[in-house]
Each structure stands twice: as C-alpha cells, then as structure tokens.
Scaffold this motif. Structure first.
Motif, PDB file in Angstrom:
ATOM      1  N   GLY A   1       0.825  -1.203   0.000  1.00  0.00           N
ATOM      2  CA  GLY A   1       0.000   0.000   0.000  1.00  0.00           C
ATOM      3  C   GLY A   1       0.859   1.252   0.000  1.00  0.00           C
ATOM      4  N   PHE A   2       1.936   1.207   0.764  1.00  0.00           N
ATOM      5  CA  PHE A   2       2.847   2.349   0.842  1.00  0.00           C
ATOM      6  C   PHE A   2       3.608   2.543  -0.471  1.00  0.00           C
ATOM      7  N   THR A   3       4.245   1.492  -0.996  1.00  0.00           N
ATOM      8  CA  THR A   3       5.025   1.668  -2.227  1.00  0.00           C
ATOM      9  C   THR A   3       4.112   2.069  -3.382  1.00  0.00           C
ATOM     10  N   THR A   4       2.890   1.527  -3.401  1.00  0.00           N
ATOM     11  CA  THR A   4       1.979   1.906  -4.475  1.00  0.00           C
ATOM     12  C   THR A   4       1.596   3.379  -4.370  1.00  0.00           C
ATOM     13  N   SER A   5       1.490   3.877  -3.133  1.00  0.00           N
ATOM     14  CA  SER A   5       1.138   5.297  -3.011  1.00  0.00           C
ATOM     15  C   SER A   5       2.268   6.171  -3.553  1.00  0.00           C
ATOM     16  N   VAL A   6       3.535   5.704  -3.391  1.00  0.00           N
ATOM     17  CA  VAL A   6       4.662   6.449  -3.961  1.00  0.00           C
ATOM     18  C   VAL A   6       4.574   6.428  -5.490  1.00  0.00           C
ATOM     19  N   PHE A   7       4.308   5.234  -6.025  1.00  0.00           N
ATOM     20  CA  PHE A   7       4.157   5.111  -7.479  1.00  0.00           C
ATOM     21  C   PHE A   7       2.995   5.964  -7.960  1.00  0.00           C
ATOM     22  N   SER A   8       1.900   5.908  -7.211  1.00  0.00           N
ATOM     23  CA  SER A   8       0.694   6.631  -7.595  1.00  0.00           C
ATOM     24  C   SER A   8       0.957   8.129  -7.726  1.00  0.00           C
ATOM     25  N   ALA A   9       1.805   8.669  -6.832  1.00  0.00           N
ATOM     26  CA  ALA A   9       2.072  10.108  -6.884  1.00  0.00           C
ATOM     27  C   ALA A   9       2.639  10.518  -8.236  1.00  0.00           C
ATOM     28  N   SER A  10       3.625   9.748  -8.754  1.00  0.00           N
ATOM     29  CA  SER A  10       4.194  10.141 -10.043  1.00  0.00           C
ATOM     30  C   SER A  10       3.260   9.768 -11.191  1.00  0.00           C
ATOM     31  N   TYR A  11       2.471   8.706 -10.983  1.00  0.00           N
ATOM     32  CA  TYR A  11       1.545   8.277 -12.034  1.00  0.00           C
ATOM     33  C   TYR A  11       0.463   9.331 -12.265  1.00  0.00           C
ATOM     34  N   ILE A  12      -0.142   9.788 -11.174  1.00  0.00           N
ATOM     35  CA  ILE A  12      -1.254  10.723 -11.363  1.00  0.00           C
ATOM     36  C   ILE A  12      -0.771  12.093 -11.817  1.00  0.00           C
ATOM     37  N   ALA A  13       0.494  12.433 -11.469  1.00  0.00           N
ATOM     38  CA  ALA A  13       1.006  13.706 -11.957  1.00  0.00           C
ATOM     39  C   ALA A  13       0.929  13.728 -13.481  1.00  0.00           C
ATOM     40  N   HIS A  14       1.286  12.612 -14.095  1.00  0.00           N
ATOM     41  CA  HIS A  14       1.208  12.509 -15.549  1.00  0.00           C
ATOM     42  C   HIS A  14      -0.235  12.553 -16.039  1.00  0.00           C
ATOM     43  N   GLU A  15      -1.126  11.881 -15.313  1.00  0.00           N
ATOM     44  CA  GLU A  15      -2.531  11.852 -15.728  1.00  0.00           C
ATOM     45  C   GLU A  15      -3.153  13.243 -15.668  1.00  0.00           C
ATOM     46  N   VAL A  16      -2.703  14.046 -14.691  1.00  0.00           N
ATOM     47  CA  VAL A  16      -3.231  15.402 -14.592  1.00  0.00           C
ATOM     48  C   VAL A  16      -2.712  16.249 -15.750  1.00  0.00           C
ATOM     49  N   GLU A  17      -1.405  16.059 -16.057  1.00  0.00           N
ATOM     50  CA  GLU A  17      -0.827  16.810 -17.170  1.00  0.00           C
ATOM     51  C   GLU A  17      -1.546  16.525 -18.480  1.00  0.00           C
ATOM     52  N   THR A  18      -1.866  15.255 -18.709  1.00  0.00           N
ATOM     53  CA  THR A  18      -2.520  14.911 -19.963  1.00  0.00           C
ATOM     54  C   THR A  18      -4.027  15.145 -19.897  1.00  0.00           C
ATOM     55  N   GLY A  19      -4.508  15.609 -18.737  1.00  0.00           N
ATOM     56  CA  GLY A  19      -5.917  15.960 -18.639  1.00  0.00           C
ATOM     57  C   GLY A  19      -6.852  14.788 -18.485  1.00  0.00           C
TER      58      GLY A  19
END
Lengths: 238, 479
Positions: free
Chosen positions: B75-93
C-alpha cells in the motif's frame, strides 16, 4: 412457539419464494419491479415477525430498512429509471418461460432437498427459513443469467439479497444484522445510482458483447482473418 | 479504547481519507497519501514487536501479521508510485483535481477495508470489511469514466456483489452451525471462539457453508469460474489500482478462504476443504495460462497472470502439509511484490508510449532503459525463472504435489510452461527489437519498483532464518 406463530413465519418465507418464482416469467419491467416491491414488503413482514418471535428488537430496524428502502424507495427509483431510459415498453424475450420455470422449480427442489437435510439438527423454523432462503438465492441467480436487460438483472440481484436477509434474520441471534442490512443497502444504492448515472441499459454480457468488446483492442487477430472487426470468443468465459 | 497499534492501522487510513476528501490540491494530497500509507506501515511493523491482546473484535496472530505487513507495505510503495503516475494523468488531462480528491480518499478507504478484514476476529465484520474494500475499488476502477472503464467497473460490481452475497450466505450457515455449540450472539462469529469448538460444529451445515464461502470469496480472489471481472478491472482502471488489486485485494480474499479452511479442517466430519481448493486452484491456473496467449493489452495479460498465480497459490494451500503451505505463503508474498512491481513499470510504460496495446510497444529497453529492464526483470521473476523467489515457491509447490498427488502435478507443470511461454513471447517483443512509438523520456519513480524487485531477487537466493522459521510456523497453523 405456537403452531400459529410457526405457520405465519412459514407462510411469509414461502411468500418470498413464490414472489421469486413469479418474477421469473414477468416480461414487462414495471410488473417485475412491482413484484420485487411485493417481495421486499413480505421480507419486511417476515423479519418483523422474526423480531417478535425471537424477542430481538434490533431485527425491527432491519425490517424497517427493508420496508422503507427496499419496498418503497428502490422500486420508486427503478420506475423512474425505466421511464428515463425509455425501456418501459420493452418486452423481454426471456429464454422461454417454460424452460425457465422448469429450471426454477428444479432449483427450488434442490434447495429444499439440500437444506432440509443439511440443517436437520437445527430448529424447525430455522431450517425452513434457510431452505426458503437458499431457494430465493438460487432463483435470483437464475434470473440474473436469463435476463438481458440491466434493470431486470439488477432486480434478480436484489431478490437474491432478500433471500440472504431472510436467512440471516431466521438464524436466531445472528449478530451484526443491522450492520449487514445497512451494508447491503449501501451496495444496492450504489447499484441504482450506477444505473441512473451511466444509463446502463443492457447488461454487460459475456456471450454476445461484440459491440463492447471492440473497445478493448482485443479483436485484432480475428479482424486480420475475416477483414472485419469481431471479438475473440475465448476471452470471456464466466 | 486505548490507541494500540491495531487501532492505528485502522484509524490512520480513516483519518487520512477524511482529510484527503477535502484537500483541493493534488500534489499536496498525493504527499499526504504517501505519508498516511507510511504511517500505517509503521504501525503494522510495530505489531511484529508488540502483539496486542486478542479481543472479540481484533486478532493479531502469526498468520494474519504476514498479510498485514505485506498489505501495508505494498500500500505504501503503491502510493509512492501513484504520486508520479497521477502527476502525468493530470498533465494529460485524463484526471481532474475533483476526481483526484475522490481517488485519494477512496485509496485510503480501500486500505482501511483491507486492513480491517485482516485484523478482525469476527467473520461478520470481515464480510463487511471485504465488501467495503470491494466497493471502493469498484469506484476506483471506474474513475476514468470512459465507456470501457464504466463497463469494467460495472462488471466487477455485479460479479463482486454476487460473490459477496454468496459469502454472506456461507457466513450465515457457519453461524447457524456454531450457535448450538458456542451460544447465540457475538461469540458465534468470533474466530478464536469458533476454532476450539470446530470439531463439534454440525458437519452437514458446514459442508454447504464451505461451498458458498469458497465461491463467494473465491470470486474476489479471481478463482475460476467467477474471475471474469478481473482482467477488465485491471485493464481499465488506473494502474496503481491494478497494482493494489493484484497485490493486495486478491490476497485479502485468499486470507478469508484460508481462515475458513483452518476452521473446516479442524472438524474431522466435514468434507476436507483441501482437495476442493486444490481442484479449483488447478483449474484456474490451467485456464488462465492458456488465456495468456491471445492477449493484446499489456495490463490484461498481467491480469490473467494474476489469476494464474492465485490458482497456483490456492492449489498449494489446498494440497496442504508443511511444505506446500510454506510454498503457498512464499508464493503469495512474492507474487504480490513482483506483480505490483510489474504494474509500476507497466503504468509508466503505457503513459510514456500512450497506449496499452502491446503491438505498439516495442524496443522498450532501448527507448526507456530503466522501465524496460525493470519490466524484463519483473517478468523473469513472475514466470518463475531461477534463482528468484517465485521459482523457489513454485518448485516447492511442484515437489510437494509430486510427493502427495503426482497426477495433479502434471497439469500444473503444463500451466507453468504455457504461462512461461506466453508471457515471455509477449515481453520479448515489447522489450527488445526496433523501437516503436514514443521515445520521450518518462518521469517515473523507479524506487518502488526496484525495491520490490530487490526483495524478490534476495528471497530467491537467501531467506533470513527468522523469516523462514516464522513462515514454517504459519505453515504448521495452516495444517
């Protein structure tokens, strides 16, 4: 427990099963929803009767949830959804009323045979409640697999869940009854809101999902052979 | 109620969920998400050192602590991954900040549900917790709100609801069997009350109960024949959700089955649950391995691989005995770590290439070396190449299957080989060869992926004595 007490409990539980059987052959959605409301009403009565028999006040809350939420609110919302989606005129061709009813009866026989033997050492009323509940559960599953329309599939699930509450209420002193019925109400609310928000008409079938499968980029191989999009039959076996 | 570690494991995600639901800024909330997951992990680790006393609601023993630590760690490592993943998703809208508030809050609610299911001492509460975890993942799967995502979420929802309904009927039957022995009320649902009386429970009711429980919780664990939701849910949801689905939720469902298995196995008059689980697991593994070949979507392929592994793990626990249980437990841990590492890589790959179609992903090791090699290493681990952790557990499963039921080992070998061939074939094309698709560098967080892979590699070569002793002890509990 007097004979009369037992007879009333028995009749209410049997009524639930009868309503499930009636749902199997309904072709119009409004009629289906109405019978679901009737079943939920019977459930409320059955649970309230159990509350009185077992002197278990928390079961009255479960009965009240069944009455307000399942017998009134959900059917009302489903009526609205059917009107909104313009599927109220739709006549569903069920696989064939005859075979479905026959399978329904076979499932009832199975449920009775299995449960009455398995629960032979429990109290008479509890045993019969479990048997009726299993029958309602199996009939709900049967309905879910034989219907094409998302609303009637959902009603299949809702009736299945009525059976579960009947089983849980009939088992004396079952803890977490209120919590469980609230948890289920949330689940059901989710389902109905989902239907409403996303305008889901057809169930997402696993047999002929051709149009939907196109989304997934899973048809390319078949396309290469036939020259037109089609889906891979191997993908969805449930 | 004093704040011991068990309540912290539950309270931190809940508080975090409430907080994340109102935080408007996604960068901040993804950090809060990481922080909350890290704190939960810390609380879970402290459980190893200091076990709280067993109550009627909570139980921490040698079995579930493995699951709790694994759950909070991934759960913890995925939350770290999630932070960089969603940053990209926000950029691409693809995701808006409103949806992200929702996303983060549900992520924590899901962790809460899973942790509750793991620490509870009560079969009724466990049922409610598994339902909560399922509901939150349903919404997470549908968070993109594309037609495909809604379809996947709906299918998951309906099948999951049927599963949860069947599990409740099973739970009711267990209680009905327990009531005459343990007495009416709460005690009839408490593990630690049920287990000493297991031999006295009505065997006929228990037999039927186990069928419903195996089918019900098996739906969640992705066991054949109610697995159809799993590939869709993995493919259409955000990749961090795929990682926790494969890495955690399947384990939680499996944990429920294992608990019931211990209970049922303690009653000599009940049909032994082991063979039933072995057969279901084997069918699942063979089926999923053949489904791995005709795949075009990278996340779907790894979803089928998760089904295959769940089949193998269930098979191992079904065979039973110290060795097979040890193997099943090891495989479960290794699969969680490896599969989530693979999804971390796949998530960034599909973002960088802009597609999930394997056909359009080529030459990864050249265009994105770290991601590409990470994927290759993950795949090497997941197909069970020596000397990695999964190899060891699969080897142990096979050898105990050969010793106990040789005719069951043959289909298992077949499944392993077919899966090996299928995944290697697809990965080979994606990782090597001429580059296709976008080559723009990806801003990925590689740390979670490589930490997972490092553990998996290390476990293949050397398992610390303390861990081995512990796992052996758990294997003995499992019977």
């Amino acid at each position: 427990m007097g004979v009369m007490d037992y007879n009333i409990a028995h009749m209410l539980a049997g009524g639930l099963m009868l309503a499930s059987l009636m749902m199997l052959y309904q072709k119009r959605l409004y009629a289906l929803i109405n019978i679901y409301a009737l079943q939920a009403f019977l459930l409320a009565l059955a649970v309230a009767w159990q509350a009185a028999l077992q002197h278990a006040p928390q079961l009255y809350i479960t009965a009240l949830i069944a009455l307000l939420f399942k017998a009134l609110l959900i059917p009302f919302a489903l009526h609205r959804i059917v009107a909104r989606l313009h599927i109220h005129r739709k006549i569903e061709t069920v696989i064939g009323t005859g075979p479905v009813m026959l399978s329904g009866m076979a499932l009832v026989a199975l449920a009775m045979d299995v449960m009455l033997k398995a629960a032979a050492h429990t109290a008479l009323l509890e045993r019969e409640d479990l048997a009726f509940a299993l029958a309602v559960l199996l009939l709900g599953l049967l309905m879910m697999v034989t219907r094409r329309n998302a609303v009637s599939q959902i009603i299949g699930f809702l009736s299945l869940e009525n059976g579960l509450i009947l089983a849980a209420a009939g088992t004396k002193g079952m803890p977490f009854m209120v919590e469980i019925s609230i948890a289920f109400s949330i689940l059901v609310a989710f389902i109905v809101i989902g239907l409403f928000l996303f305008r889901i008409r057809e169930r997402f079938d696993t047999v002929d999902l051709r149009a939907l499968d196109d989304f997934r980029g899973e048809w390319r191989l078949a396309e290469a052979f036939s020259g037109e999009p089609s889906y891979e039959s191997g993908d969805e076996i449930s | 109620m004093n704040f011991d570690a068990v309540s912290l494991v539950l309270i931190i995600p809940l508080v975090a969920a409430a907080l994340l639901a109102v935080l408007p800024e996604y960068k901040l909330s993804s950090r809060v998400n990481v922080l909350a997951s890290a704190l939960t992990l810390g609380a879970a680790l402290s459980l190893i050192a200091h076990r709280p006393p067993t109550t009627r609601y909570f139980l921490v023993d040698d079995l579930n602590i493995v699951f709790i630590v694994l759950n909070t760690f991934v759960g913890f490592t995925t939350s770290v991954f999630s932070a960089s993943y969603i940053a990209h998703e926000v950029e691409t809208g693809k995701l808006t900040s409103g949806l992200l508030r929702f996303y983060h809050a549900l992520y924590q609610i899901m962790l809460f549900g899973m942790n509750l299911a793991l620490v509870t001492n009560n079969i009724g509460l466990m049922w409610v917790a598994v339902e909560l975890a399922t509901l939150s993942t349903v919404v997470l799967v549908g968070v993109y709100r594309t037609p495909e995502a809604i379809e996947a979420a709906w299918k998951y929802f309906i099948l999951g609801s049927v599963g949860i309904a069947l599990a409740l009927f099973g739970t009711t039957l267990v209680y009905a069997a327990a009531r005459p022995v343990v007495g009416a009320g709460l005690n009839g649902m408490v593990w630690t009350e049920l287990l000493p009386h297991a031999a006295a429970l009505d065997p006929a009711l228990m037999n039927i109960a186990f069928i419903f429980l195996l089918l019900g919780y098996g739906t969640k664990a992705g066991l054949f024949p109610l697995h159809a939701w799993l590939p869709d849910a993995h493919a259409e949801g955000p990749t961090p959700v795929s990682a926790v689905l494969s890495g955690l939720l399947l384990n939680v469902a499996l944990y429920a089955i294992l608990r019931f298995k211990i209970l049922f196995a303690a009653n000599p008059h009940v049909i032994p649950p082991g063979p039933l689980m072995a057969v279901v697991g084997l069918v699942t593994a063979v089926f999923a391995s053949f489904m791995l070949y005709p795949r075009y979507d990278i996340k779907r392929m790894f979803a089928y691989s998760s089904i295959e592994h769940m089949g193998i793990i269930t098979f191992a626990f079904g065979i039973g005995g110290a060795l097979a249980n040890f193997a099943g437990l090891l495989q479960m841990v290794m699969h969680s770590l490896t599969k989530s590492a693979i999804f971390f890589s796949v998530g960034h790959v599909s973002q960088a290439k802009g597609t999930q179609k394997m056909e359009d992903i080529r030459g990864l090791t050249e265009s994105h070396p770290l991601l590409g090699w990470g994927l290759v290493l993950g795949v090497v681990a997941i197909v069970g190449m020596p000397p990695l952790g999964v190899f060891m557990s699969e080897f142990l499963t096979l050898s105990s299957a050969f010793a106990r039921a040789p005719w069951l080992a043959a289909p298992l070998v077949l499944a392993l080989l077919v899966a090996f061939g299928a995944i290697m074939r697809h990965t080979h094309k994606m990782a090597f060869g001429p580059v296709q698709g976008s080559v723009k560098p990806s801003r990925a967080s590689y740390i979670p992926m490589f930490i997972h892979l490092a553990i998996v590699f290390a476990a293949g070569v050397f398992i610390p004595a303390a861990v081995a002793v512990w796992f052996k002890h758990v294997a003995k509990i499992l019977g």
